[in-house]
Design a protein around this motif. Structure first.
Motif, PDB file in Angstrom:
ATOM      1  N   TYR A  91      11.456 -13.522  -0.530  1.00 12.45           N
ATOM      2  CA  TYR A  91      11.133 -12.520  -1.528  1.00 12.45           C
ATOM      3  C   TYR A  91      11.675 -12.726  -2.851  1.00 12.45           C
ATOM      4  O   TYR A  91      12.907 -13.068  -2.976  1.00 12.45           O
ATOM      5  N   THR A 150       9.635  -4.251   3.044  1.00 11.51           N
ATOM      6  CA  THR A 150       9.793  -5.184   1.698  1.00 11.51           C
ATOM      7  C   THR A 150      11.053  -4.685   1.026  1.00 11.51           C
ATOM      8  O   THR A 150      11.994  -5.592   0.846  1.00 11.51           O
ATOM      9  N   GLY A 190       5.229  -0.926   1.327  1.00  8.55           N
ATOM     10  CA  GLY A 190       6.261  -1.619   0.661  1.00  8.55           C
ATOM     11  C   GLY A 190       7.709  -1.266   1.241  1.00  8.55           C
ATOM     12  O   GLY A 190       8.824  -1.680   0.806  1.00  8.55           O
ATOM     13  N   LYS A 191       7.593  -0.687   2.288  1.00  7.81           N
ATOM     14  CA  LYS A 191       8.944  -0.087   3.006  1.00  7.81           C
ATOM     15  C   LYS A 191       9.737  -1.145   3.493  1.00  7.81           C
ATOM     16  O   LYS A 191      10.886  -0.849   3.351  1.00  7.81           O
ATOM     17  N   GLY A 249       1.920  -0.594   4.664  1.00  2.91           N
ATOM     18  CA  GLY A 249       1.681  -1.572   3.337  1.00  2.91           C
ATOM     19  C   GLY A 249       2.427  -1.104   1.981  1.00  2.91           C
ATOM     20  O   GLY A 249       2.059  -1.748   1.209  1.00  2.91           O
ATOM     21  N   VAL A 294       6.401 -10.817  -3.232  1.00  2.14           N
ATOM     22  CA  VAL A 294       6.594 -11.656  -1.825  1.00  2.14           C
ATOM     23  C   VAL A 294       5.095 -12.419  -1.807  1.00  2.14           C
ATOM     24  O   VAL A 294       4.264 -11.863  -2.079  1.00  2.14           O
TER      25      VAL A 294
HETATM   26  P1  ADP Z   1       5.348  -1.051   5.207  1.00  3.71           P
HETATM   27  O1  ADP Z   1       6.486  -1.726   5.648  1.00  3.71           O
HETATM   28  O2  ADP Z   1       5.511  -0.031   4.192  1.00  3.71           O
HETATM   29  O3  ADP Z   1       4.087  -1.118   6.202  1.00  3.71           O
HETATM   30  P2  ADP Z   1       5.673  -4.087   4.149  1.00  3.71           P
HETATM   31  O4  ADP Z   1       6.566  -4.165   3.255  1.00  3.71           O
HETATM   32  O5  ADP Z   1       5.680  -4.615   5.285  1.00  3.71           O
HETATM   33  O6  ADP Z   1       5.022  -2.557   4.275  1.00  3.71           O
HETATM   34  O7  ADP Z   1       4.324  -4.892   3.658  1.00  3.71           O
HETATM   35  C1  ADP Z   1       3.963  -4.596   1.964  1.00  3.71           C
HETATM   36  C2  ADP Z   1       2.784  -5.528   1.625  1.00  3.71           C
HETATM   37  O8  ADP Z   1       3.541  -6.726   1.416  1.00  3.71           O
HETATM   38  C3  ADP Z   1       1.686  -5.847   2.803  1.00  3.71           C
HETATM   39  O9  ADP Z   1       0.540  -5.941   2.003  1.00  3.71           O
HETATM   40  C4  ADP Z   1       2.468  -6.902   3.453  1.00  3.71           C
HETATM   41  O10 ADP Z   1       1.031  -7.747   3.800  1.00  3.71           O
HETATM   42  C5  ADP Z   1       2.898  -7.781   2.251  1.00  3.71           C
HETATM   43  N1  ADP Z   1       3.901  -8.559   2.932  1.00  3.71           N
HETATM   44  C6  ADP Z   1       5.012  -8.146   3.304  1.00  3.71           C
HETATM   45  N2  ADP Z   1       5.960  -9.401   3.857  1.00  3.71           N
HETATM   46  C7  ADP Z   1       5.305 -10.401   3.505  1.00  3.71           C
HETATM   47  C8  ADP Z   1       5.395 -11.749   3.838  1.00  3.71           C
HETATM   48  N3  ADP Z   1       6.624 -12.231   4.219  1.00  3.71           N
HETATM   49  N4  ADP Z   1       4.488 -12.549   3.283  1.00  3.71           N
HETATM   50  C9  ADP Z   1       3.337 -12.090   2.850  1.00  3.71           C
HETATM   51  N5  ADP Z   1       2.758 -10.993   2.633  1.00  3.71           N
HETATM   52  C10 ADP Z   1       4.119 -10.051   2.880  1.00  3.71           C
END
Ligand code: ADP
Ligand code: MG
Length: 266
Positions: free
Chosen positions: A55, A44, A41-42, A39, A13
């Motif tokens: 994505y 995501t 990736g959960k 962070g 992403v």
């Molecule tokens: P978790 O849910 O495990 O806390 P995320 O999946 O939300 O983690 O995020 C994983 C990484 O991807 C983080 O560094 C976050 O900043 C980045 N990220 C997630 N979604 C986006 C987005 N839409 N745009 C930019 N960065 C993103």
């Protein structure tokens, strides 16, 4: 009986690779917990499975009974039997809960007869105030009310698989118990598809005490670095994620070869 199979999923992403090769199989009636540091990736993973825009999938498949969901738009993934309970449920002004459910029923070819009664019954079961049923979706609801409302939708829509992205965040003890018990009941109810299969993303054992996971997976830096039974969540509580961070380097999944693209990634 249905099967959700995530195979070798690599996704990015905003130009950054977040999922580095995820393999996970969930069957009807099973509960799989995914735990991991902020962070990791959960969210995501849930976004990629559900088809949230923005994505990019580089490799892998997400098969629902053999059909690759990644080739379908988000609404068809929902129609096929996938459901996401969002970490932060969206407010949708102007759209009523029952209207939204009626559309969703129609899209699934289900009769909407008696829907209002079913909604009222389900609201009572999950202790969602009936007076709030006429509000626009999630508008002006408290955190707990939103999650009860989301759980109510899950119960009525009867998907094959649900991803709960931190169902427990923002919930008080009573709401947590009501929501997680309702989900647990759905995993045991054998509806047309068998019991609900669940991927429960959580930081807390409290949710898992109600949900009784069959397996617990630890996600670090976009990889599942350890899988085990419920005792893994207990170990995590004592040792923290640091004990598992080292496993990241040793994980055999999807070794990333340097490529020309990396030079331009920044
Ligand atoms: P978790 O849910 O495990 O806390 P995320 O999946 O939300 O983690 O995020 C994983 C990484 O991807 C983080 O560094 C976050 O900043 C980045 N990220 C997630 N979604 C986006 C987005 N839409 N745009 C930019 N960065 C993103
Ligand atoms: Mg998250």
């Amino acid at each position: 009986m249905s099967t959700l199979e995530i195979k070798g999923l690599v996704a990015s992403v905003a130009g950054q690779q977040i999922l580095n090769g995820i393999d996970l199989t969930v069957r009807s009636g099973e509960v799989h917990a995914i735990m991991g540091p902020n962070g990791a990736g959960k969210s995501t993973l849930s976004a990629v499975i559900m088809g949230k825009p923005g994505y990019t999938v580089h490799a892998g498949q997400v098969l629902l009974d053999g059909v690759d969901l990644l080739t379908l738009p988000a609404w068809q993934r929902a129609q096929a039997g996938m459901h996401l309970v969002m970490q932060y449920p969206s407010e949708v002004p102007g759209v009523g809960l029952t209207d939204m459910l009626a559309e969703a029923y129609a899209a699934r070819g289900r009769s909407v007869e008696g829907l209002a009664d079913s909604v009222a019954d389900e609201a009572e079961r999950i202790h969602f105030p009936v007076a709030l049923l006429d509000r626009s979706l999630n508008v002006d609801l408290s955190g707990g009310e939103k999650k009860r409302n989301e759980t109510l939708q899950l119960a009525l829509l009867q998907p094959k698989f649900a991803i709960l992205d931190e169902l427990d965040s923002g919930l008080d003890i009573d709401a947590l118990r009501d929501c997680s018990r309702r989900v647990e009941d759905a995993t045991n109810e054998s509806g047309p598809n068998g019991g609900l299969g669940v991927i429960a993303i959580t930081h807390y054992n409290r949710l898992l005490e109600e949900l009784h996971p069959d397996q617990v997976h630890i996600l670090v830096k976009g990889r599942i670095v350890e899988s085990g039974g419920p005792e893994l969540a207990d170990r995590l509580e004592i040792e923290g994620y640091e004990a598992f961070a080292g496993a990241d380097a040793a994980a055999p999944a999807a070794p990333k070869k340097p490529s020309l693209d990396d030079l331009f990634a920044l």
